[in-house]
Design a protein around this motif. Sequence first.
Motif, PDB file in Angstrom:
ATOM      1  N   ALA A  43      -4.630  -3.303 -18.974  1.00 26.35           N
ATOM      2  CA  ALA A  43      -6.026  -3.188 -19.408  1.00 26.35           C
ATOM      3  C   ALA A  43      -6.522  -1.753 -19.248  1.00 26.35           C
ATOM      4  CB  ALA A  43      -6.894  -4.149 -18.601  1.00 26.35           C
ATOM      5  N   GLU A  44      -6.137  -1.110 -18.163  1.00 27.60           N
ATOM      6  CA  GLU A  44      -6.543   0.279 -17.938  1.00 27.60           C
ATOM      7  C   GLU A  44      -5.933   1.209 -18.985  1.00 27.60           C
ATOM      8  OE1 GLU A  44      -5.202   0.466 -13.916  1.00 27.60           O
ATOM      9  OE2 GLU A  44      -7.142  -0.199 -13.118  1.00 27.60           O
ATOM     10  N   ARG A  45      -4.686   0.948 -19.369  1.00 20.99           N
ATOM     11  CA  ARG A  45      -4.059   1.762 -20.420  1.00 20.99           C
ATOM     12  C   ARG A  45      -4.760   1.545 -21.758  1.00 20.99           C
ATOM     13  NH1 ARG A  45       0.500   0.257 -17.513  1.00 20.99           N
ATOM     14  NH2 ARG A  45       0.977  -1.453 -18.939  1.00 20.99           N
ATOM     15  N   ALA A  46      -5.131   0.314 -22.037  1.00 18.03           N
ATOM     16  CA  ALA A  46      -5.843   0.026 -23.287  1.00 18.03           C
ATOM     17  C   ALA A  46      -7.194   0.739 -23.309  1.00 18.03           C
ATOM     18  CB  ALA A  46      -6.033  -1.482 -23.447  1.00 18.03           C
ATOM     19  N   MET A  47      -7.875   0.755 -22.183  1.00 17.54           N
ATOM     20  CA  MET A  47      -9.156   1.455 -22.108  1.00 17.54           C
ATOM     21  C   MET A  47      -8.953   2.959 -22.311  1.00 17.54           C
ATOM     22  SD  MET A  47     -12.045   1.440 -19.135  1.00 17.54           S
ATOM     23  CE  MET A  47     -11.597   2.891 -18.208  1.00 17.54           C
TER      24      MET A  47
ATOM     25  N   SER B 238     -16.881   3.941 -26.722  1.00 16.15           N
ATOM     26  CA  SER B 238     -16.877   3.094 -27.916  1.00 16.15           C
ATOM     27  C   SER B 238     -17.057   1.642 -27.474  1.00 16.15           C
ATOM     28  CB  SER B 238     -15.557   3.247 -28.674  1.00 16.15           C
ATOM     29  OG  SER B 238     -14.485   2.733 -27.889  1.00 16.15           O
ATOM     30  N   ARG B 239     -17.273   0.755 -28.422  1.00 15.85           N
ATOM     31  CA  ARG B 239     -17.415  -0.671 -28.086  1.00 15.85           C
ATOM     32  C   ARG B 239     -16.155  -1.196 -27.423  1.00 15.85           C
ATOM     33  NH1 ARG B 239     -19.674  -3.988 -32.960  1.00 15.85           N
ATOM     34  NH2 ARG B 239     -20.409  -5.363 -31.312  1.00 15.85           N
ATOM     35  N   ALA B 240     -15.003  -0.775 -27.920  1.00 17.96           N
ATOM     36  CA  ALA B 240     -13.737  -1.227 -27.335  1.00 17.96           C
ATOM     37  C   ALA B 240     -13.588  -0.718 -25.900  1.00 17.96           C
ATOM     38  CB  ALA B 240     -12.565  -0.757 -28.189  1.00 17.96           C
ATOM     39  N   TRP B 241     -13.950   0.536 -25.682  1.00 17.57           N
ATOM     40  CA  TRP B 241     -13.850   1.127 -24.348  1.00 17.57           C
ATOM     41  C   TRP B 241     -14.717   0.348 -23.357  1.00 17.57           C
ATOM     42  CZ3 TRP B 241     -17.128   3.720 -20.902  1.00 17.57           C
ATOM     43  CH2 TRP B 241     -16.499   4.504 -19.943  1.00 17.57           C
ATOM     44  N   TYR B 242     -15.952   0.042 -23.747  1.00 14.71           N
ATOM     45  CA  TYR B 242     -16.838  -0.725 -22.873  1.00 14.71           C
ATOM     46  C   TYR B 242     -16.333  -2.152 -22.664  1.00 14.71           C
ATOM     47  CZ  TYR B 242     -20.437   2.842 -22.473  1.00 14.71           C
ATOM     48  OH  TYR B 242     -21.123   3.995 -22.158  1.00 14.71           O
ATOM     49  N   ALA B 243     -15.737  -2.739 -23.688  1.00 17.88           N
ATOM     50  CA  ALA B 243     -15.195  -4.091 -23.538  1.00 17.88           C
ATOM     51  C   ALA B 243     -14.061  -4.105 -22.513  1.00 17.88           C
ATOM     52  CB  ALA B 243     -14.708  -4.616 -24.886  1.00 17.88           C
ATOM     53  N   HIS B 244     -13.167  -3.138 -22.607  1.00 14.73           N
ATOM     54  CA  HIS B 244     -12.077  -3.036 -21.618  1.00 14.73           C
ATOM     55  C   HIS B 244     -12.651  -2.777 -20.223  1.00 14.73           C
ATOM     56  CE1 HIS B 244      -9.044  -3.079 -24.710  1.00 14.73           C
ATOM     57  NE2 HIS B 244      -9.453  -1.941 -25.240  1.00 14.73           N
ATOM     58  N   LEU B 245     -13.622  -1.883 -20.149  1.00 14.61           N
ATOM     59  CA  LEU B 245     -14.232  -1.542 -18.862  1.00 14.61           C
ATOM     60  C   LEU B 245     -14.872  -2.760 -18.203  1.00 14.61           C
ATOM     61  CD1 LEU B 245     -15.073   0.611 -16.772  1.00 14.61           C
ATOM     62  CD2 LEU B 245     -17.130   0.981 -18.163  1.00 14.61           C
TER      63      LEU B 245
ATOM     64  N   VAL C   5     -14.084  -5.951 -18.557  1.00 19.75           N
ATOM     65  CA  VAL C   5     -13.029  -6.844 -18.071  1.00 19.75           C
ATOM     66  C   VAL C   5     -12.392  -6.282 -16.801  1.00 19.75           C
ATOM     67  CG1 VAL C   5     -10.751  -7.788 -18.634  1.00 19.75           C
ATOM     68  CG2 VAL C   5     -12.573  -7.846 -20.337  1.00 19.75           C
ATOM     69  N   ILE C   6     -12.116  -4.987 -16.803  1.00 18.23           N
ATOM     70  CA  ILE C   6     -11.489  -4.342 -15.639  1.00 18.23           C
ATOM     71  C   ILE C   6     -12.410  -4.407 -14.419  1.00 18.23           C
ATOM     72  CG2 ILE C   6     -10.740  -2.112 -14.721  1.00 18.23           C
ATOM     73  CD1 ILE C   6      -9.782  -1.512 -17.663  1.00 18.23           C
ATOM     74  N   ASP C   7     -13.668  -4.053 -14.603  1.00 15.85           N
ATOM     75  CA  ASP C   7     -14.610  -4.071 -13.480  1.00 15.85           C
ATOM     76  C   ASP C   7     -14.802  -5.481 -12.924  1.00 15.85           C
ATOM     77  OD1 ASP C   7     -14.990  -1.346 -13.507  1.00 15.85           O
ATOM     78  OD2 ASP C   7     -16.929  -1.432 -14.539  1.00 15.85           O
ATOM     79  N   ALA C   8     -14.910  -6.462 -13.799  1.00 12.21           N
ATOM     80  CA  ALA C   8     -15.086  -7.842 -13.338  1.00 12.21           C
ATOM     81  C   ALA C   8     -13.856  -8.321 -12.560  1.00 12.21           C
ATOM     82  CB  ALA C   8     -15.362  -8.760 -14.526  1.00 12.21           C
ATOM     83  N   ALA C   9     -12.668  -7.951 -13.030  1.00  8.03           N
ATOM     84  CA  ALA C   9     -11.447  -8.346 -12.326  1.00  8.03           C
ATOM     85  C   ALA C   9     -11.360  -7.672 -10.966  1.00  8.03           C
ATOM     86  CB  ALA C   9     -10.219  -8.009 -13.173  1.00  8.03           C
ATOM     87  N   ARG C  10     -11.676  -6.395 -10.919  1.00  9.08           N
ATOM     88  CA  ARG C  10     -11.652  -5.683  -9.628  1.00  9.08           C
ATOM     89  C   ARG C  10     -12.677  -6.272  -8.659  1.00  9.08           C
ATOM     90  NH1 ARG C  10     -11.412   0.396 -11.986  1.00  9.08           N
ATOM     91  NH2 ARG C  10      -9.169   0.472 -12.398  1.00  9.08           N
ATOM     92  N   ASP C  11     -13.863  -6.579  -9.162  1.00 13.66           N
ATOM     93  CA  ASP C  11     -14.889  -7.186  -8.312  1.00 13.66           C
ATOM     94  C   ASP C  11     -14.441  -8.548  -7.784  1.00 13.66           C
ATOM     95  OD1 ASP C  11     -16.565  -5.031  -8.646  1.00 13.66           O
ATOM     96  OD2 ASP C  11     -17.867  -6.017 -10.110  1.00 13.66           O
ATOM     97  N   ALA C  12     -13.740  -9.317  -8.605  1.00 14.96           N
ATOM     98  CA  ALA C  12     -13.257 -10.632  -8.171  1.00 14.96           C
ATOM     99  C   ALA C  12     -12.179 -10.505  -7.109  1.00 14.96           C
ATOM    100  CB  ALA C  12     -12.739 -11.428  -9.361  1.00 14.96           C
TER     101      ALA C  12
END
Length: 116
Positions: free
Chosen positions: A48-52, A59-66, A68-75
């Motif tokens: 996911a980090e590589r995709a970001m 961009s919209r894609a960058w924020y979408a990846h971000l 998902v990544i932030d939510a996973a790290r928070d979990a």
Amino acid sequence: MTLTADQSGLDGLLEAALSACGRLPPAAETAEVHRRLVTEIRLRLPSAERAMARAPVRSRAWYAHLRVIDAARDALLVEGEEPEPRETPLAAAVRVAELGRRLRELAVYPVEGEDL
């Protein structure tokens, strides 16, 4: 909540995690699912980090990846540390369900060497 042979794959793991709050299994039974969820999330985060990193910044894609990544790290972290499986059935089920939701979002990102 012991995983059966049918639940050994990613879909089975997600099914077990997301149904935990509906059945409230004993906390000891959620420990294996908890560990597998954490492992799968850790394996998929680098992808996911590589995709970001490949997406245009802000961009919209960058924020979408971000997101998902932030939510996973928070979990994965509570007060800066990765918690162990919970001891009470409700807390264990809620934790496993949250990890399951995060893994469901990360499922589109392959583990290194895996083809989707």
